[in-house]
Design a protein around this motif. Structure first.
Motif, PDB file in Angstrom:
ATOM      1  N   LEU A   1      11.897   9.041 -12.164  1.00 32.17           N
ATOM      2  CA  LEU A   1      12.983   8.109 -11.940  1.00 32.17           C
ATOM      3  C   LEU A   1      12.490   7.137 -10.872  1.00 32.17           C
ATOM      4  N   ILE A   2      12.147   5.919 -11.275  1.00 34.58           N
ATOM      5  CA  ILE A   2      11.396   4.992 -10.415  1.00 34.58           C
ATOM      6  C   ILE A   2      12.317   3.854  -9.987  1.00 34.58           C
ATOM      7  N   ASP A   3      12.569   3.776  -8.679  1.00 37.18           N
ATOM      8  CA  ASP A   3      13.527   2.814  -8.148  1.00 37.18           C
ATOM      9  C   ASP A   3      12.798   1.694  -7.408  1.00 37.18           C
ATOM     10  N   GLU A   4      12.806   0.511  -7.993  1.00 35.01           N
ATOM     11  CA  GLU A   4      12.241  -0.707  -7.397  1.00 35.01           C
ATOM     12  C   GLU A   4      10.761  -0.564  -6.992  1.00 35.01           C
ATOM     13  N   PRO A   5       9.873  -0.339  -7.949  1.00 34.94           N
ATOM     14  CA  PRO A   5       8.450  -0.161  -7.599  1.00 34.94           C
ATOM     15  C   PRO A   5       7.725  -1.447  -7.253  1.00 34.94           C
ATOM     16  N   THR A   6       8.316  -2.610  -7.533  1.00 34.32           N
ATOM     17  CA  THR A   6       7.609  -3.872  -7.260  1.00 34.32           C
ATOM     18  C   THR A   6       7.904  -4.435  -5.889  1.00 34.32           C
ATOM     19  N   ASN A   7       8.835  -3.827  -5.153  1.00 35.80           N
ATOM     20  CA  ASN A   7       9.116  -4.320  -3.809  1.00 35.80           C
ATOM     21  C   ASN A   7       7.856  -4.264  -2.951  1.00 35.80           C
ATOM     22  N   HIS A   8       7.623  -5.317  -2.196  1.00 34.49           N
ATOM     23  CA  HIS A   8       6.509  -5.417  -1.245  1.00 34.49           C
ATOM     24  C   HIS A   8       5.154  -5.638  -1.915  1.00 34.49           C
ATOM     25  N   LEU A   9       5.109  -5.690  -3.255  1.00 36.55           N
ATOM     26  CA  LEU A   9       3.819  -5.857  -3.929  1.00 36.55           C
ATOM     27  C   LEU A   9       3.509  -7.329  -4.150  1.00 36.55           C
ATOM     28  N   ASP A  10       2.232  -7.708  -3.938  1.00 33.66           N
ATOM     29  CA  ASP A  10       1.804  -9.055  -4.258  1.00 33.66           C
ATOM     30  C   ASP A  10       1.607  -9.188  -5.769  1.00 33.66           C
ATOM     31  N   ILE A  11       1.223 -10.368  -6.210  1.00 30.31           N
ATOM     32  CA  ILE A  11       1.087 -10.618  -7.648  1.00 30.31           C
ATOM     33  C   ILE A  11       0.104  -9.647  -8.288  1.00 30.31           C
ATOM     34  N   GLN A  12      -1.046  -9.502  -7.653  1.00 29.68           N
ATOM     35  CA  GLN A  12      -2.068  -8.610  -8.197  1.00 29.68           C
ATOM     36  C   GLN A  12      -1.586  -7.168  -8.184  1.00 29.68           C
ATOM     37  N   GLY A  13      -0.895  -6.780  -7.094  1.00 30.55           N
ATOM     38  CA  GLY A  13      -0.383  -5.421  -7.000  1.00 30.55           C
ATOM     39  C   GLY A  13       0.652  -5.124  -8.071  1.00 30.55           C
TER      40      GLY A  13
ATOM     41  N   VAL B   1      13.009   3.171 -15.036  1.00 35.25           N
ATOM     42  CA  VAL B   1      12.589   2.328 -13.924  1.00 35.25           C
ATOM     43  C   VAL B   1      13.660   1.282 -13.635  1.00 35.25           C
ATOM     44  N   VAL B   2      13.990   1.126 -12.354  1.00 37.81           N
ATOM     45  CA  VAL B   2      14.901   0.085 -11.886  1.00 37.81           C
ATOM     46  C   VAL B   2      14.062  -1.033 -11.283  1.00 37.81           C
ATOM     47  N   SER B   3      14.290  -2.264 -11.736  1.00 37.52           N
ATOM     48  CA  SER B   3      13.571  -3.403 -11.164  1.00 37.52           C
ATOM     49  C   SER B   3      14.330  -4.678 -11.485  1.00 37.52           C
ATOM     50  N   HIS B   4      14.203  -5.669 -10.588  1.00 35.87           N
ATOM     51  CA  HIS B   4      14.768  -7.000 -10.840  1.00 35.87           C
ATOM     52  C   HIS B   4      13.683  -8.001 -11.201  1.00 35.87           C
ATOM     53  N   ASP B   5      12.450  -7.527 -11.360  1.00 36.25           N
ATOM     54  CA  ASP B   5      11.333  -8.384 -11.736  1.00 36.25           C
ATOM     55  C   ASP B   5      11.277  -8.450 -13.260  1.00 36.25           C
ATOM     56  N   ARG B   6      11.701  -9.569 -13.816  1.00 29.50           N
ATOM     57  CA  ARG B   6      11.813  -9.693 -15.265  1.00 29.50           C
ATOM     58  C   ARG B   6      10.459  -9.578 -15.971  1.00 29.50           C
ATOM     59  N   GLN B   7       9.453 -10.231 -15.409  1.00 31.06           N
ATOM     60  CA  GLN B   7       8.135 -10.182 -16.030  1.00 31.06           C
ATOM     61  C   GLN B   7       7.598  -8.750 -16.047  1.00 31.06           C
ATOM     62  N   PHE B   8       7.807  -8.045 -14.956  1.00 28.52           N
ATOM     63  CA  PHE B   8       7.353  -6.659 -14.854  1.00 28.52           C
ATOM     64  C   PHE B   8       8.049  -5.787 -15.906  1.00 28.52           C
ATOM     65  N   LEU B   9       9.373  -5.914 -16.022  1.00 33.93           N
ATOM     66  CA  LEU B   9      10.115  -5.111 -17.004  1.00 33.93           C
ATOM     67  C   LEU B   9       9.665  -5.411 -18.429  1.00 33.93           C
ATOM     68  N   ASN B  10       9.380  -6.676 -18.695  1.00 39.38           N
ATOM     69  CA  ASN B  10       8.915  -7.029 -20.042  1.00 39.38           C
ATOM     70  C   ASN B  10       7.590  -6.368 -20.377  1.00 39.38           C
TER      71      ASN B  10
ATOM     72  N   GLU C   1       0.835  -1.206   0.000  1.00 39.17           N
ATOM     73  CA  GLU C   1       0.000   0.000   0.000  1.00 39.17           C
ATOM     74  C   GLU C   1       0.866   1.251   0.000  1.00 39.17           C
ATOM     75  N   GLN C   2       1.972   1.218   0.737  1.00 39.56           N
ATOM     76  CA  GLN C   2       2.890   2.359   0.737  1.00 39.56           C
ATOM     77  C   GLN C   2       3.501   2.566  -0.642  1.00 39.56           C
ATOM     78  N   THR C   3       3.872   1.474  -1.309  1.00 37.63           N
ATOM     79  CA  THR C   3       4.412   1.572  -2.665  1.00 37.63           C
ATOM     80  C   THR C   3       3.396   2.214  -3.601  1.00 37.63           C
ATOM     81  N   LYS C   4       2.160   1.761  -3.558  1.00 40.26           N
ATOM     82  CA  LYS C   4       1.130   2.285  -4.454  1.00 40.26           C
ATOM     83  C   LYS C   4       0.837   3.758  -4.191  1.00 40.26           C
TER      84      LYS C   4
END
Length: 500
Positions: A139-151, A167-176, A121-124
Motif C-alpha cells: 500500500l504505497i502512499d505518495e511515492p513521488t514526493n521529494h523526488l526529482d524528475i530522474q528519481g 498506489v496513491v499519487s497526484h502525479d498524473r504522468q507517474f500514474l499513467n 533518497e529517503q523515499t527511495k
C-alpha cells in the motif's frame, strides 16, 4: 494472488459531520496495479489505513494478504540508515542492496545518518525496504514526493517490474506509467475504472460534460416551473379577491358566486403547490446530478511588493557538512523583484540546503557572500510535522488573519467540518494545506517555497498556477514538477555536483 473485498464499509472520524465512506462496496483483484486518486481529505490515506486494520469501522473487509504500508516510520533519524531501517523491518542486506540497485540508489547511503539523506533518497530507501519483504501486498502512499524528475522515472521503472499494489499519487504522468486500474474517491461514491489516470480523466470528463448539459436543461425547466408557479399563484390570489367583488357582478365572480369561486381558487392553489413541489423535486435532481463536479475558487495572497529592485544576490556560495565535500559547484545568482526563480538539480545536491542558508538555518559550513535587504519572508517548509493544535491557536501563534487563513483553506478544498480538528489529526494533504495557507496569509515581500506541490491534488496545483501568474510575486522555490514550473514561467537555476 487473491481478492480484496469491501462490503457495506461505513467509516467517518468522530469529529467529522459527514462520513468518508457510507455503505461502500468494492472488489479489487490483488494482481492489479491500482491507482487511488481523489481530492485531498476524501479518504485515500484513510482507506489504506482501514485496509491495514488501523481504524474501527462498520461493514466487512476481506483481505487475504498481508498489507504493508509505505512510507514506514523511522523512529531515530540520527542513526545510520542501515540501523534505522533494521528497527522497522527484518531484511537481508543483500536483498536490500539488490532493491537499491534496481531503484538506482547508491548502497553507500546505508552508512550515512538517515537525517542527512535528501527527501528523495529517503523515499527511495523506504521503497527498497518495502520490496525486501516477502508474501505481502504493498500500500504505497505518495511515492513521488521529494523526488526529482530522474528519481520519479526511476521509481516508475521500478514499480513497472512489480506485481499488484495500490498506489496513491497526484502525479498524473507517474500514474499513467505504473497503473492499469484506477479507483477514484469522489464526493459521493467510489468509482472504479479499468485503465490508468488518463483513462479516468477522459471518462470523468465525459461524465462531467453530460452532467453539465443536464444541469443546463434542468435550470431551464426550473425557471419555467418557477414562472408558471408564480403566475398560477397570482391568478389564484386574484380569484380569491373576486369573491368579495361588486354585488352587481352576479355569475362572474360576484358575491353570489363566492362558494364556487372559492372552490376554484382552492383547486388552483393546489395545482400551484403541486407545480412548486415538482420544481423542488427537479432542483433536488439537479443537485444529485452535480454532486461529483468539483468547484475550484481563486486563492488570495498577502503579497506586498518590495521597494527594493533586487531582493537577493548570492555570490560563489558553497555549502558542505563536516568532513564532507561541497554539495555543489559554487553558486551565484540574483533574484529581482517580481520574478519567480526555481532551484533545480538532482536529489541530494543541496537545493533545500540553499534555502536553509538564505533563512539562516543551515547547520553545515558555508562560504560565499549573501546580499539581502531587510525584507519580510514567508517560508513553506518541506517538513512541517511540528504544526499542531487547533487552527485558531495556530493562526494566533503565527500572527495570521484568521478569516483570510480559513478562506484559503476552504478554497484549497478543506471541508468546513475539518476546521474543528487538531492539525496533528489531519491527513498529510490537509496538513500541507495548513502550511501553504499560512504562507499565503502572511505579509511578505519574498516567498521561499520548498516543494509546495507535495500532497496537493491536481485542482490545487492549477489554483497555485493561476494565483502566481496573476499576482507575480517575488519567489524562490524548489519544485520537481516541470509542468508546474513551465506554467508559472519560472526562471531556472541549476545546481551541479562537484567532482572529487
Amino acid at each position: 494472488m487473491g481478492t480484496i473485498k469491501l462490503t457495506h464499509l461505513t467509516f467517518g472520524f468522530d469529529k467529522q459531520l459527514t462520513l468518508l465512506f457510507d455503505d461502500a462496496n468494492l472488489t479489487i483483484d490483488s494482481t492489479w496495479k491500482l491507482g487511488l486518486v481523489g481530492r485531498n481529505g476524501r479518504g485515500k490515506t484513510t482507506l489504506l489505513q482501514l485496509l491495514l486494520g488501523n481504524y474501527p469501522y462498520q461493514g466487512t473487509i476481506q483481505f487475504p494478504l498481508r498489507p504493508v504500508y509505505f512510507p514506514a516510520t523511522i523512529a531515530d533519524h540520527e542513526q545510520l540508515t542501515y540501523y534505522a531501517l533494521s528497527e522497522v523491518a527484518d531484511f537481508e542486506l543483500w536483498a536490500l542492496e539488490r532493491e537499491m540497485n534496481l531503484i538506482q540508489l547508491d548502497p553507500q547511503v546505508l552508512w550515512q545518518p538517515y537525517q542527512t539523506l535528501s527527501g528523495g533518497e529517503q523515499t527511495k530507501i523506504l521503497l527498497a525496504l518495502l520490496f525486501t519483504q516477502a508474501d505481502f501486498f504493498p500500500l504505497i502512499d505518495e511515492p513521488t514526493n521529494h523526488l526529482d524528475i530522474q528519481g520519479r522515472q526511476h521509481v516508475a521503472d521500478y514499480l513497472q517490474r512489480k506485481d499488484g499494489f495500490i498506489v496513491v499519487s497526484h502525479d498524473r504522468q507517474f500514474l499513467n506509467q505504473v497503473t492499469d486500474h484506477t479507483l477514484a474517491i469522489e464526493k459521493s461514491q467510489l468509482v472504479l475504472y479499468q485503465g490508468n489516470f488518463a483513462t479516468y480523466e477522459e471518462q470523468k470528463a465525459l461524465r462531467d460534460e453530460f452532467e453539465l448539459a443536464q444541469n443546463q436543461k434542468i435550470k431551464k425547466e426550473v425557471g419555467r416551473l418557477k414562472k408558471t408557479a408564480a403566475e398560477k399563484a397570482e391568478w389564484s390570489r386574484s380569484r380569491e379577491t373576486d369573491k368579495y367583488g361588486k354585488p352587481s357582478e352576479k355569475g362572474s365572480g360576484g358575491v353570489f358566486d363566492t362558494g364556487a369561486i372559492g372552490a376554484r381558487a382552492a383547486r388552483t392553489m393546489k395545482r400551484s403547490k403541486n407545480i412548486e413541489n415538482r420544481m423542488y423535486d427537479q432542483i433536488g435532481a439537479k443537485e444529485g446530478l452535480l454532486k461529483d463536479l468539483e468547484d475550484v475558487d481563486r486563492l488570495t495572497m498577502n503579497y506586498h511588493e518590495s521597494r527594493h529592485g533586487q531582493l537577493l544576490k548570492v555570490e560563489n556560495l558553497s555549502l558542505s557538512y563536516p568532513e564532507q565535500p561541497p554539495l555543489f559547484v559554487p553558486l551565484s545568482f540574483e533574484l529581482d523583484r517580481g520574478k519567480i526563480t526555481a532551484l533545480t538539480g538532482p536529489n541530494g545536491i543541496g537545493k533545500s540546503s540553499v534555502l536553509h542558508y538564505l533563512l539562516g538555518t543551515f547547520a553545515g559550513e558555508a562560504n560565499g557572500e549573501l546580499l539581502r535587504p531587510r525584507i519580510k519572508i514567508s517560508y513553506v517548509r518541506q517538513n512541517y510535522e511540528n504544526n499542531h493544535g487547533t487552527l485558531q491557536d495556530f493562526a494566533e501563534e503565527n500572527q495570521l488573519d484568521y478569516s483570510a487563513f480559513l478562506n484559503n483553506l476552504q478554497k484549497l478544498g478543506m471541508e468546513r467540518n475539518v476546521f474543528q480538528n487538531r492539525i496533528e489529526e489531519m491527513s498529510m494533504g490537509q496538513r500541507k494545506k495548513v502550511e501553504l495557507a499560512k504562507s499565503l496569509a502572511q505579509t511578505a515581500e519574498l516567498y521561499i517555497w520548498d516543494e509546495p506541490l507535495n500532497y496537493l491534488d491536481v485542482f490545487n496545483q492549477k489554483q497555485l498556477e493561476e494565483l502566481l501568474l496573476s499576482i507575480k510575486p517575488t519567489m524562490l522555490l524548489v519544485e520537481h514538477d516541470q509542468t508546474f514550473l513551465k506554467n508559472i514561467q519560472a526562471e531556472k537555476i541549476s545546481l551541479n555536483r562537484t567532482v572529487w
